[in-house]
Design an enzyme around this catalytic site. Structure first.
Site, short mmCIF file in Angstrom:
data_model
loop_
_atom_site.label_atom_id
_atom_site.label_comp_id
_atom_site.label_asym_id
_atom_site.label_seq_id
_atom_site.Cartn_x
_atom_site.Cartn_y
_atom_site.Cartn_z
N TYR A 1 0.76 -1.15 -0.23
CA TYR A 1 -0.31 -0.12 0.41
C TYR A 1 0.43 1.74 0.12
O TYR A 1 1.69 1.66 0.96
CB TYR A 1 -1.07 0.34 1.67
CG TYR A 1 -1.42 1.31 1.18
CD1 TYR A 1 -2.90 1.44 0.59
CD2 TYR A 1 -1.66 2.57 1.67
CE1 TYR A 1 -3.59 2.34 -0.01
CE2 TYR A 1 -2.28 4.09 1.63
CZ TYR A 1 -3.06 3.49 1.07
OH TYR A 1 -4.32 4.62 0.83
N HIS B 1 2.39 -41.25 19.81
CA HIS B 1 3.95 -40.46 19.30
C HIS B 1 4.83 -41.21 19.99
O HIS B 1 5.84 -41.42 19.15
CB HIS B 1 3.41 -39.30 20.50
CG HIS B 1 3.02 -38.30 19.45
ND1 HIS B 1 1.77 -37.95 19.16
CD2 HIS B 1 3.64 -37.21 19.60
CE1 HIS B 1 0.85 -37.15 18.93
NE2 HIS B 1 2.69 -36.03 19.11
N GLU C 1 2.62 -37.18 28.63
CA GLU C 1 1.06 -36.40 28.41
C GLU C 1 0.50 -37.93 27.41
O GLU C 1 -0.83 -37.11 27.23
CB GLU C 1 2.28 -35.90 26.39
CG GLU C 1 2.83 -34.53 26.62
CD GLU C 1 3.08 -33.60 25.93
OE1 GLU C 1 2.44 -33.49 25.02
OE2 GLU C 1 3.65 -32.69 26.36
N ASP D 1 14.10 8.27 5.64
CA ASP D 1 12.32 8.32 5.76
C ASP D 1 12.78 8.07 3.93
O ASP D 1 11.76 7.90 3.16
CB ASP D 1 12.63 9.59 5.62
CG ASP D 1 10.89 9.59 6.55
OD1 ASP D 1 10.93 8.95 7.68
OD2 ASP D 1 10.53 10.92 7.75
N HIS E 1 3.31 16.07 8.28
CA HIS E 1 2.65 14.06 7.58
C HIS E 1 1.25 14.69 7.38
O HIS E 1 0.62 13.97 6.57
CB HIS E 1 3.21 12.90 8.13
CG HIS E 1 4.34 12.10 7.78
ND1 HIS E 1 4.41 11.89 6.37
CD2 HIS E 1 5.56 12.13 7.72
CE1 HIS E 1 5.18 11.35 6.57
NE2 HIS E 1 5.61 11.38 6.78
N GLN F 1 7.54 15.87 10.73
CA GLN F 1 7.54 14.10 11.00
C GLN F 1 5.97 15.24 11.20
O GLN F 1 4.61 14.18 10.50
CB GLN F 1 7.15 14.24 12.29
CG GLN F 1 8.12 12.88 11.72
CD GLN F 1 8.00 11.49 10.75
OE1 GLN F 1 7.61 10.68 10.60
NE2 GLN F 1 9.12 12.50 9.36
N GLU G 1 8.22 5.91 17.10
CA GLU G 1 8.05 5.43 15.79
C GLU G 1 9.53 5.83 15.84
O GLU G 1 10.95 4.88 14.61
CB GLU G 1 7.25 6.19 14.45
CG GLU G 1 7.58 5.11 13.23
CD GLU G 1 6.46 6.24 12.08
OE1 GLU G 1 6.24 6.99 12.54
OE2 GLU G 1 6.44 5.75 11.06
N HIS G 2 10.30 6.84 15.16
CA HIS G 2 11.98 7.99 15.41
C HIS G 2 11.94 8.59 16.20
O HIS G 2 11.20 8.71 17.48
CB HIS G 2 11.06 8.55 14.31
CG HIS G 2 11.06 8.13 12.58
ND1 HIS G 2 9.64 8.23 12.32
CD2 HIS G 2 11.34 7.37 11.54
CE1 HIS G 2 9.86 8.26 11.31
NE2 HIS G 2 9.98 7.53 11.12
#
Ligand code: NAD
Length: 424
Positions: free
Chosen positions: A124, A415, A410, A356, A258, A255, A322-323
Protein backbone atom coordinates in the site's frame (compact mmCIF):
# COMPACT_ATOMS: atom_id res chain seq x y z
CA UNK A 1 1.55 22.61 21.60
CA UNK A 2 1.32 21.36 25.15
CA UNK A 3 4.21 22.33 27.40
CA UNK A 4 5.03 20.28 30.50
CA UNK A 5 7.72 21.34 32.96
CA UNK A 6 9.21 18.44 34.91
CA UNK A 7 6.01 16.33 34.92
CA UNK A 8 5.77 13.77 37.74
CA UNK A 9 6.03 10.12 36.67
CA UNK A 10 2.42 9.39 37.63
CA UNK A 11 1.30 11.74 34.86
CA UNK A 12 3.42 10.13 32.11
CA UNK A 13 0.79 7.53 31.14
CA UNK A 14 -1.49 10.39 30.02
CA UNK A 15 1.31 12.15 28.15
CA UNK A 16 2.09 9.12 25.98
CA UNK A 17 -1.45 8.91 24.53
CA UNK A 18 -1.85 9.43 20.77
CA UNK A 19 -4.55 11.45 19.01
CA UNK A 20 -6.59 8.52 17.64
CA UNK A 21 -9.99 8.61 15.97
CA UNK A 22 -12.97 7.06 17.73
CA UNK A 23 -12.42 3.31 17.18
CA UNK A 24 -16.15 2.42 17.16
CA UNK A 25 -16.82 4.81 14.28
CA UNK A 26 -13.88 3.52 12.27
CA UNK A 27 -14.64 -0.16 12.77
CA UNK A 28 -18.25 0.22 11.52
CA UNK A 29 -16.97 2.01 8.43
CA UNK A 30 -14.30 -0.64 7.75
CA UNK A 31 -16.83 -3.49 8.04
CA UNK A 32 -19.10 -1.75 5.51
CA UNK A 33 -16.26 -1.04 3.08
CA UNK A 34 -15.04 -4.67 3.21
CA UNK A 35 -18.58 -6.01 2.63
CA UNK A 36 -19.07 -3.70 -0.33
CA UNK A 37 -15.74 -4.61 -1.97
CA UNK A 38 -16.29 -8.34 -1.41
CA UNK A 39 -19.72 -8.11 -3.05
CA UNK A 40 -19.16 -5.62 -5.87
CA UNK A 41 -15.40 -5.78 -6.59
CA UNK A 42 -14.10 -3.16 -9.06
CA UNK A 43 -17.46 -1.37 -9.21
CA UNK A 44 -17.23 -0.71 -5.46
CA UNK A 45 -13.65 0.53 -5.85
CA UNK A 46 -14.68 3.01 -8.56
CA UNK A 47 -17.46 4.29 -6.32
CA UNK A 48 -15.13 4.67 -3.34
CA UNK A 49 -12.63 6.54 -5.55
CA UNK A 50 -15.41 8.96 -6.34
CA UNK A 51 -16.58 9.24 -2.74
CA UNK A 52 -13.29 9.51 -0.82
CA UNK A 53 -10.82 10.80 -3.42
CA UNK A 54 -13.20 12.71 -5.71
CA UNK A 55 -11.66 10.79 -8.60
CA UNK A 56 -13.39 9.50 -11.70
CA UNK A 57 -11.64 6.24 -12.59
CA UNK A 58 -13.04 4.23 -15.48
CA UNK A 59 -10.26 1.68 -15.14
CA UNK A 60 -8.74 0.59 -11.83
CA UNK A 61 -5.62 -0.82 -13.51
CA UNK A 62 -2.72 1.41 -14.50
CA UNK A 63 -1.80 0.83 -18.15
CA UNK A 64 1.65 0.32 -19.69
CA UNK A 65 1.16 3.62 -21.50
CA UNK A 66 0.58 5.49 -18.22
CA UNK A 67 3.80 3.99 -16.83
CA UNK A 68 5.77 4.98 -19.96
CA UNK A 69 4.37 8.52 -19.85
CA UNK A 70 5.23 8.87 -16.16
CA UNK A 71 8.91 8.33 -16.90
CA UNK A 72 8.88 11.31 -19.27
CA UNK A 73 7.34 13.59 -16.66
CA UNK A 74 10.11 13.22 -14.09
CA UNK A 75 13.32 15.24 -14.15
CA UNK A 76 16.61 13.40 -14.57
CA UNK A 77 17.72 14.84 -11.25
CA UNK A 78 14.81 13.25 -9.40
CA UNK A 79 15.35 9.97 -11.27
CA UNK A 80 18.97 9.92 -10.11
CA UNK A 81 17.94 10.67 -6.52
CA UNK A 82 15.41 7.80 -6.59
CA UNK A 83 18.06 5.50 -8.05
CA UNK A 84 20.57 6.38 -5.35
CA UNK A 85 18.01 5.83 -2.61
CA UNK A 86 17.11 2.48 -4.18
CA UNK A 87 20.77 1.47 -4.23
CA UNK A 88 21.24 2.26 -0.52
CA UNK A 89 17.99 0.56 0.49
CA UNK A 90 19.02 -2.50 -1.55
CA UNK A 91 22.48 -2.55 0.05
CA UNK A 92 21.13 -2.38 3.60
CA UNK A 93 18.37 -4.93 3.06
CA UNK A 94 20.61 -7.35 1.12
CA UNK A 95 22.93 -7.36 4.15
CA UNK A 96 20.05 -8.87 6.16
CA UNK A 97 20.30 -12.15 4.21
CA UNK A 98 21.55 -14.93 6.44
CA UNK A 99 23.45 -18.08 5.58
CA UNK A 100 21.71 -21.34 6.41
CA UNK A 101 23.10 -22.57 9.70
CA UNK A 102 22.88 -26.30 10.37
CA UNK A 103 23.06 -27.22 14.07
CA UNK A 104 23.73 -30.71 15.42
CA UNK A 105 21.80 -30.56 18.70
CA UNK A 106 22.69 -34.17 19.63
CA UNK A 107 24.99 -36.47 17.65
CA UNK A 108 22.98 -37.56 14.61
CA UNK A 109 20.25 -34.92 15.03
CA UNK A 110 20.66 -31.99 12.63
CA UNK A 111 18.27 -28.97 12.58
CA UNK A 112 18.19 -25.84 10.40
CA UNK A 113 15.95 -23.13 8.96
CA UNK A 114 15.43 -22.04 5.37
CA UNK A 115 13.67 -18.93 4.09
CA UNK A 116 10.91 -19.03 1.52
CA UNK A 117 9.42 -15.85 0.13
CA UNK A 118 5.78 -14.98 0.76
CA UNK A 119 4.43 -15.71 -2.73
CA UNK A 120 1.99 -12.81 -3.30
CA UNK A 121 2.41 -9.52 -1.49
CA UNK A 122 0.34 -6.36 -1.60
CA UNK A 123 2.05 -3.02 -1.01
CA UNK A 124 0.00 0.00 0.00
CA UNK A 125 1.48 3.33 -1.05
CA UNK A 126 -0.05 6.32 0.77
CA UNK A 127 -1.30 9.05 -1.52
CA UNK A 128 -4.12 10.82 0.26
CA UNK A 129 -2.34 14.06 1.06
CA UNK A 130 1.18 13.41 -0.33
CA UNK A 131 2.27 10.84 -2.94
CA UNK A 132 4.83 8.79 -0.97
CA UNK A 133 6.85 7.31 -3.84
CA UNK A 134 9.64 6.68 -1.31
CA UNK A 135 7.40 3.98 0.19
CA UNK A 136 7.53 2.10 -3.13
CA UNK A 137 11.29 1.71 -2.66
CA UNK A 138 10.89 0.75 1.01
CA UNK A 139 8.52 -2.12 0.18
CA UNK A 140 9.26 -3.28 -3.36
CA UNK A 141 13.05 -3.46 -2.90
CA UNK A 142 12.97 -5.98 -0.02
CA UNK A 143 10.05 -7.86 -1.64
CA UNK A 144 12.19 -8.41 -4.72
CA UNK A 145 15.30 -9.29 -2.73
CA UNK A 146 13.26 -11.87 -0.82
CA UNK A 147 12.02 -13.40 -4.09
CA UNK A 148 8.27 -12.65 -3.82
CA UNK A 149 6.65 -13.86 -7.07
CA UNK A 150 3.88 -11.28 -7.29
CA UNK A 151 3.95 -7.67 -6.02
CA UNK A 152 0.62 -5.86 -6.21
CA UNK A 153 0.65 -2.10 -5.62
CA UNK A 154 -2.41 -0.05 -4.60
CA UNK A 155 -2.44 3.73 -4.14
CA UNK A 156 -5.19 6.38 -4.24
CA UNK A 157 -5.69 8.29 -7.51
CA UNK A 158 -5.64 12.09 -7.65
CA UNK A 159 -8.72 14.12 -8.63
CA UNK A 160 -8.02 13.50 -12.34
CA UNK A 161 -7.93 9.76 -11.77
CA UNK A 162 -4.14 9.60 -12.20
CA UNK A 163 -1.31 8.21 -10.09
CA UNK A 164 1.63 10.47 -9.32
CA UNK A 165 4.33 9.83 -11.98
CA UNK A 166 7.09 9.38 -9.39
CA UNK A 167 5.13 6.48 -7.83
CA UNK A 168 4.82 4.88 -11.28
CA UNK A 169 8.50 5.50 -12.08
CA UNK A 170 9.66 4.02 -8.74
CA UNK A 171 7.33 1.03 -9.24
CA UNK A 172 8.76 0.30 -12.67
CA UNK A 173 12.32 0.74 -11.39
CA UNK A 174 11.63 -1.80 -8.65
CA UNK A 175 9.94 -4.35 -10.94
CA UNK A 176 6.34 -3.86 -9.77
CA UNK A 177 4.06 -4.55 -12.70
CA UNK A 178 0.56 -4.66 -11.20
CA UNK A 179 -0.48 -1.17 -10.13
CA UNK A 180 -4.01 -0.20 -9.16
CA UNK A 181 -5.83 3.06 -8.53
CA UNK A 182 -7.48 2.55 -5.18
CA UNK A 183 -6.64 3.79 -1.71
CA UNK A 184 -7.68 3.60 1.93
CA UNK A 185 -9.61 0.70 3.45
CA UNK A 186 -11.07 -0.29 0.08
CA UNK A 187 -7.57 -0.97 -1.31
CA UNK A 188 -6.82 -3.24 1.65
CA UNK A 189 -10.17 -5.01 1.15
CA UNK A 190 -9.41 -5.48 -2.56
CA UNK A 191 -6.03 -7.09 -1.82
CA UNK A 192 -7.71 -9.29 0.80
CA UNK A 193 -10.57 -10.69 -1.32
CA UNK A 194 -9.31 -10.01 -4.82
CA UNK A 195 -11.57 -8.33 -7.43
CA UNK A 196 -12.03 -8.78 -11.18
CA UNK A 197 -8.72 -6.95 -11.75
CA UNK A 198 -6.84 -6.96 -8.43
CA UNK A 199 -5.34 -10.28 -7.29
CA UNK A 200 -5.78 -11.39 -3.68
CA UNK A 201 -2.46 -11.54 -1.80
CA UNK A 202 -1.02 -13.49 1.13
CA UNK A 203 0.37 -10.50 3.05
CA UNK A 204 -0.33 -6.76 3.00
CA UNK A 205 2.38 -4.20 3.69
CA UNK A 206 2.62 -0.47 4.01
CA UNK A 207 1.88 2.62 6.04
CA UNK A 208 -1.23 4.74 5.85
CA UNK A 209 -3.71 6.84 7.77
CA UNK A 210 -5.97 5.48 10.49
CA UNK A 211 -8.42 4.01 7.94
CA UNK A 212 -5.63 2.01 6.32
CA UNK A 213 -4.29 0.79 9.66
CA UNK A 214 -7.76 -0.28 10.85
CA UNK A 215 -8.41 -2.04 7.52
CA UNK A 216 -5.14 -3.98 7.72
CA UNK A 217 -6.05 -5.09 11.22
CA UNK A 218 -9.51 -6.17 9.98
CA UNK A 219 -8.05 -8.02 6.97
CA UNK A 220 -6.34 -10.50 9.28
CA UNK A 221 -9.66 -12.17 10.11
CA UNK A 222 -9.76 -13.36 6.47
CA UNK A 223 -6.43 -15.14 6.80
CA UNK A 224 -4.27 -12.38 5.30
CA UNK A 225 -1.10 -11.47 7.17
CA UNK A 226 0.07 -7.88 7.65
CA UNK A 227 3.46 -6.32 8.32
CA UNK A 228 2.40 -4.29 11.40
CA UNK A 229 0.24 -1.31 12.42
CA UNK A 230 2.09 1.54 10.65
CA UNK A 231 -0.13 4.59 11.08
CA UNK A 232 0.23 8.36 11.45
CA UNK A 233 3.87 9.32 11.82
CA UNK A 234 5.61 10.23 15.07
CA UNK A 235 8.97 11.40 16.25
CA UNK A 236 10.38 11.84 19.72
CA UNK A 237 13.46 14.05 20.03
CA UNK A 238 15.65 14.03 23.13
CA UNK A 239 17.96 17.04 23.36
CA UNK A 240 20.66 18.04 25.82
CA UNK A 241 22.57 21.34 26.10
CA UNK A 242 24.66 20.73 22.96
CA UNK A 243 21.64 20.14 20.68
CA UNK A 244 21.00 22.68 17.90
CA UNK A 245 17.49 24.16 18.37
CA UNK A 246 17.05 24.89 14.63
CA UNK A 247 17.86 21.25 13.80
CA UNK A 248 15.48 19.94 16.49
CA UNK A 249 12.68 22.21 15.23
CA UNK A 250 13.22 21.06 11.63
CA UNK A 251 13.06 17.38 12.65
CA UNK A 252 9.90 17.90 14.70
CA UNK A 253 8.21 19.74 11.83
CA UNK A 254 9.28 17.07 9.34
CA UNK A 255 6.95 14.61 11.05
CA UNK A 256 4.26 17.14 12.00
CA UNK A 257 3.77 18.01 8.31
CA UNK A 258 2.72 14.41 7.49
CA UNK A 259 -0.84 14.95 8.69
CA UNK A 260 -3.05 16.49 11.34
CA UNK A 261 -3.06 13.18 13.25
CA UNK A 262 0.76 12.97 13.41
CA UNK A 263 2.40 13.58 16.76
CA UNK A 264 5.77 14.92 17.80
CA UNK A 265 7.34 14.92 21.24
CA UNK A 266 10.27 17.05 22.31
CA UNK A 267 12.10 16.33 25.56
CA UNK A 268 14.99 18.42 26.81
CA UNK A 269 17.14 18.60 29.89
CA UNK A 270 18.23 22.13 28.99
CA UNK A 271 15.96 25.17 29.44
CA UNK A 272 17.77 27.30 26.82
CA UNK A 273 17.62 24.59 24.12
CA UNK A 274 13.98 23.96 25.05
CA UNK A 275 12.92 27.59 24.72
CA UNK A 276 14.92 28.18 21.53
CA UNK A 277 13.49 25.06 19.88
CA UNK A 278 9.93 26.21 20.61
CA UNK A 279 10.84 29.61 19.13
CA UNK A 280 12.47 28.04 16.05
CA UNK A 281 9.34 26.00 15.36
CA UNK A 282 7.31 29.22 15.28
CA UNK A 283 9.73 30.66 12.73
CA UNK A 284 10.19 27.61 10.48
CA UNK A 285 6.53 26.62 10.28
CA UNK A 286 5.60 29.88 8.49
CA UNK A 287 7.53 28.88 5.36
CA UNK A 288 6.15 25.35 5.05
CA UNK A 289 3.56 24.74 2.32
CA UNK A 290 1.92 22.11 4.54
CA UNK A 291 1.93 24.34 7.63
CA UNK A 292 -1.78 23.75 8.26
CA UNK A 293 -1.18 20.03 8.81
CA UNK A 294 1.89 20.78 10.90
CA UNK A 295 0.04 23.30 13.07
CA UNK A 296 -2.78 20.81 13.73
CA UNK A 297 -0.30 18.06 14.59
CA UNK A 298 1.54 20.41 16.95
CA UNK A 299 -1.69 21.01 18.86
CA UNK A 300 -1.59 17.34 19.87
CA UNK A 301 2.12 17.37 20.60
CA UNK A 302 4.05 17.54 23.85
CA UNK A 303 7.11 19.59 24.72
CA UNK A 304 8.60 18.34 27.96
CA UNK A 305 11.31 19.66 30.25
CA UNK A 306 12.89 16.86 32.24
CA UNK A 307 15.68 16.59 34.82
CA UNK A 308 17.97 13.89 33.43
CA UNK A 309 18.67 12.06 30.17
CA UNK A 310 18.05 8.77 31.96
CA UNK A 311 14.51 9.93 32.74
CA UNK A 312 14.09 11.11 29.15
CA UNK A 313 14.92 7.60 27.92
CA UNK A 314 12.53 6.11 30.47
CA UNK A 315 9.73 8.33 29.10
CA UNK A 316 10.69 7.42 25.53
CA UNK A 317 10.49 3.69 26.30
CA UNK A 318 6.99 4.18 27.70
CA UNK A 319 5.96 6.19 24.61
CA UNK A 320 7.68 3.69 22.21
CA UNK A 321 8.13 6.18 19.33
CA UNK A 322 8.19 5.27 15.66
CA UNK A 323 11.29 7.49 15.29
CA UNK A 324 13.64 8.43 18.12
CA UNK A 325 16.29 11.13 17.69
CA UNK A 326 19.05 11.42 20.29
CA UNK A 327 20.35 14.96 19.83
CA UNK A 328 22.75 14.48 22.71
CA UNK A 329 26.52 14.51 23.05
CA UNK A 330 27.01 11.15 24.68
CA UNK A 331 24.51 9.11 22.65
CA UNK A 332 26.58 5.91 22.66
CA UNK A 333 26.28 5.72 26.43
CA UNK A 334 22.47 5.84 26.17
CA UNK A 335 21.95 3.30 23.36
CA UNK A 336 21.72 0.35 25.79
CA UNK A 337 18.87 2.14 27.61
CA UNK A 338 16.66 2.17 24.47
CA UNK A 339 14.03 -0.56 24.86
CA UNK A 340 11.20 0.50 22.54
CA UNK A 341 11.62 2.46 19.27
CA UNK A 342 11.04 1.81 15.56
CA UNK A 343 14.20 3.47 14.24
CA UNK A 344 16.84 5.56 16.02
CA UNK A 345 18.84 8.57 14.77
CA UNK A 346 22.05 9.44 16.60
CA UNK A 347 23.65 12.86 16.98
CA UNK A 348 23.04 16.28 15.48
CA UNK A 349 23.51 15.29 11.84
CA UNK A 350 21.31 12.19 11.74
CA UNK A 351 18.12 13.86 10.62
CA UNK A 352 15.06 11.69 10.43
CA UNK A 353 14.44 12.47 6.78
CA UNK A 354 17.62 10.53 5.95
CA UNK A 355 15.87 7.36 7.07
CA UNK A 356 12.62 8.42 5.41
CA UNK A 357 14.28 8.54 2.00
CA UNK A 358 17.75 7.41 1.32
CA UNK A 359 20.16 6.25 4.04
CA UNK A 360 19.13 2.60 3.54
CA UNK A 361 16.97 1.74 6.58
CA UNK A 362 13.26 1.11 6.12
CA UNK A 363 10.75 3.87 6.83
CA UNK A 364 7.75 1.55 7.30
CA UNK A 365 7.69 1.45 11.07
CA UNK A 366 5.34 0.68 13.98
CA UNK A 367 3.41 3.64 15.41
CA UNK A 368 0.97 4.26 18.27
CA UNK A 369 3.16 2.44 20.83
CA UNK A 370 3.48 -0.74 18.73
CA UNK A 371 7.27 -0.37 18.79
CA UNK A 372 6.85 -2.19 22.12
CA UNK A 373 6.07 -5.41 20.27
CA UNK A 374 6.74 -5.00 16.53
CA UNK A 375 9.80 -4.30 14.38
CA UNK A 376 9.78 -2.15 11.27
CA UNK A 377 9.71 -3.72 7.81
CA UNK A 378 12.86 -5.63 6.86
CA UNK A 379 13.85 -8.45 4.53
CA UNK A 380 12.49 -10.89 7.13
CA UNK A 381 9.00 -9.41 6.76
CA UNK A 382 8.79 -10.88 3.24
CA UNK A 383 9.82 -14.43 4.09
CA UNK A 384 8.57 -17.36 6.10
CA UNK A 385 11.15 -19.41 7.91
CA UNK A 386 10.74 -23.16 7.55
CA UNK A 387 12.50 -25.48 9.97
CA UNK A 388 14.08 -28.74 8.80
CA UNK A 389 15.54 -31.71 10.68
CA UNK A 390 17.28 -34.89 9.80
CA UNK A 391 17.83 -37.67 12.31
CA UNK A 392 20.12 -40.61 11.53
CA UNK A 393 19.52 -44.01 13.16
CA UNK A 394 22.21 -43.07 15.68
CA UNK A 395 20.47 -39.71 16.27
CA UNK A 396 17.15 -41.38 17.06
CA UNK A 397 18.93 -43.84 19.36
CA UNK A 398 20.48 -40.88 21.20
CA UNK A 399 17.19 -38.95 21.55
CA UNK A 400 14.63 -41.80 21.55
CA UNK A 401 14.40 -42.39 25.30
CA UNK A 402 13.71 -38.68 25.94
CA UNK A 403 10.93 -38.57 23.33
CA UNK A 404 9.35 -41.81 24.57
CA UNK A 405 9.31 -40.64 28.18
CA UNK A 406 7.79 -37.25 27.33
CA UNK A 407 5.15 -38.73 24.99
CA UNK A 408 4.13 -41.29 27.61
CA UNK A 409 3.85 -38.59 30.29
CA UNK A 410 1.53 -36.61 27.99
CA UNK A 411 -0.54 -39.74 27.37
CA UNK A 412 0.25 -39.68 23.62
CA UNK A 413 1.17 -43.29 22.94
CA UNK A 414 1.11 -43.04 19.14
CA UNK A 415 3.82 -40.41 19.48
CA UNK A 416 5.86 -42.82 21.65
CA UNK A 417 5.28 -45.66 19.22
CA UNK A 418 6.65 -43.65 16.26
CA UNK A 419 10.01 -43.83 18.06
CA UNK A 420 9.74 -47.34 19.57
CA UNK A 421 8.79 -48.96 16.25
CA UNK A 422 11.98 -47.59 14.66
CA UNK A 423 14.27 -48.59 17.53
CA UNK A 424 12.95 -52.17 17.87
P1 NAD B 1 -3.47 7.40 2.73
O1 NAD B 1 -3.18 6.89 1.35
O2 NAD B 1 -3.00 6.61 3.88
O3 NAD B 1 -5.04 7.56 2.90
C1 NAD B 1 -5.84 8.14 1.92
C2 NAD B 1 -7.10 7.33 1.79
O4 NAD B 1 -7.82 7.37 3.02
C3 NAD B 1 -8.06 7.87 0.74
O5 NAD B 1 -7.79 7.27 -0.49
C4 NAD B 1 -9.41 7.43 1.28
O6 NAD B 1 -9.76 6.23 0.69
C5 NAD B 1 -9.17 7.19 2.75
N1 NAD B 1 -9.98 8.16 3.52
C6 NAD B 1 -9.70 9.46 3.75
N2 NAD B 1 -10.69 10.01 4.48
C7 NAD B 1 -11.61 9.05 4.70
C8 NAD B 1 -12.84 8.99 5.40
N3 NAD B 1 -13.34 10.05 6.02
N4 NAD B 1 -13.49 7.82 5.44
C9 NAD B 1 -13.00 6.72 4.84
N5 NAD B 1 -11.83 6.70 4.16
C10 NAD B 1 -11.15 7.86 4.10
O7 NAD B 1 -2.88 8.88 2.75
P2 NAD B 1 -2.83 10.00 3.87
O8 NAD B 1 -4.19 10.32 4.36
O9 NAD B 1 -2.01 11.08 3.27
O10 NAD B 1 -2.03 9.36 5.06
C11 NAD B 1 -0.73 8.83 4.97
C12 NAD B 1 -0.34 8.45 6.37
O11 NAD B 1 0.78 7.58 6.36
C13 NAD B 1 0.01 9.64 7.24
O12 NAD B 1 -0.75 9.55 8.44
C14 NAD B 1 1.50 9.43 7.53
O13 NAD B 1 1.86 9.94 8.77
C15 NAD B 1 1.58 7.93 7.47
N6 NAD B 1 2.91 7.35 7.27
C16 NAD B 1 3.32 6.40 8.16
C17 NAD B 1 4.54 5.76 8.02
C18 NAD B 1 4.93 4.66 8.98
O14 NAD B 1 5.86 3.93 8.70
N7 NAD B 1 4.27 4.50 10.08
C19 NAD B 1 5.36 6.09 6.93
C20 NAD B 1 4.93 7.06 6.03
C21 NAD B 1 3.68 7.67 6.20
Amino acid sequence: MKIYRYPIKDSWKDLVKRPVLEQKEISGLITDIFAEVEKNGDKALREFNEKFDKADTQSISVTEEEIENAEKQISNELKQAIQQAKENISKFHASQKQEIQKVETVKGVVCWRENRAVEKVGIYIPGGTAPLFSTVLMLAVPANLAGCKEIVLCTPPDKNGNINPAILYAAKLCGVSKIFKTGGAQAVAAMTFGTETIPAVNKIFGPGNQFVVAAKEYAQRYGVAIDMPAGPSEVLVIADEQAVPDFCAADLLSQAEHGSDSQVVFISTDLKVFEETVKAIGQQIRDLPRNEFAAQALENSSFILINTLKEALEFSNLYAPEHLILAIADFEKYIPLIENAGSVFLGNYSCESAGDYASGTNHTLPTNGYAKNYSGVSLDSFVKKITFQQLSKEGLQNLGKTIELMAEAEGLFAHKNAVSIRLK
